[in-house]
Design a protein around this motif. Structure first.
Motif, mmCIF file in Angstrom:
data_model
loop_
_atom_site.group_PDB
_atom_site.id
_atom_site.type_symbol
_atom_site.label_atom_id
_atom_site.label_comp_id
_atom_site.label_asym_id
_atom_site.label_seq_id
_atom_site.Cartn_x
_atom_site.Cartn_y
_atom_site.Cartn_z
ATOM 1 N N TYR A 1 -6.823 7.679 5.621
ATOM 2 C CA TYR A 1 -6.899 6.524 4.729
ATOM 3 C C TYR A 1 -8.095 5.637 5.107
ATOM 4 C CZ TYR A 1 -5.645 2.025 2.655
ATOM 5 O OH TYR A 1 -5.674 0.839 1.972
ATOM 6 N N GLU B 1 -0.844 4.167 -2.340
ATOM 7 C CA GLU B 1 -2.204 4.111 -1.796
ATOM 8 C C GLU B 1 -2.261 4.691 -0.385
ATOM 9 O OE1 GLU B 1 -5.507 0.712 -0.612
ATOM 10 O OE2 GLU B 1 -3.823 0.142 -1.858
ATOM 11 N N SER C 1 2.873 1.527 -3.452
ATOM 12 C CA SER C 1 1.990 1.863 -4.576
ATOM 13 C C SER C 1 1.458 3.288 -4.474
ATOM 14 C CB SER C 1 0.812 0.886 -4.631
ATOM 15 O OG SER C 1 -0.071 1.107 -3.533
ATOM 16 N N LYS D 1 -11.405 4.749 2.882
ATOM 17 C CA LYS D 1 -11.841 3.384 2.595
ATOM 18 C C LYS D 1 -13.298 3.167 2.990
ATOM 19 C CE LYS D 1 -8.392 1.932 0.474
ATOM 20 N NZ LYS D 1 -8.573 1.723 -0.969
ATOM 21 N N MET E 1 0.836 -1.215 0.000
ATOM 22 C CA MET E 1 0.000 0.000 0.000
ATOM 23 C C MET E 1 0.865 1.257 0.000
ATOM 24 S SD MET E 1 -3.259 -0.895 2.466
ATOM 25 C CE MET E 1 -2.334 -1.463 3.861
#
Length: 76
Positions: free
Chosen positions: A53, A31, A29, A57, A26
């Motif tokens: 985060y 994210e 990447s 989500k 995560m």
């Protein structure tokens, strides 16, 4: 005592109940925002970024649920 501002990847993994490998992915990447610090380049996630985060989500999941309603089929 206040919680530390930054968390290690193993701490994030515990918080999210996932593996350290998943957290690393995560972070790498993009994210999950993180910083690399120290001579050995250890990753740290700011606690407030982790909370953001998680909220993101929740929003993504709510949107997905709204777009994909659970359809129960009646037995015939």
């Amino acid at each position: 005592m206040a919680e530390p501002r930054f968390m290690s990847l193993p701490d994030v993994a515990l918080e999210l109940s996932v593996t350290e490998s998943q957290v690393y992915h995560m972070v790498r990447s993009g994210e999950l925002p993180a910083i690399k610090i120290g001579g050995r380049g250890q990753w740290r996630v700011e606690r407030v970024r982790l909370e953001q985060y998680i909220e993101q989500k929740y929003a993504e999941t709510a949107a997905w649920v709204a777009e994909n309603p659970l359809v129960q089929h009646d037995p015939e």
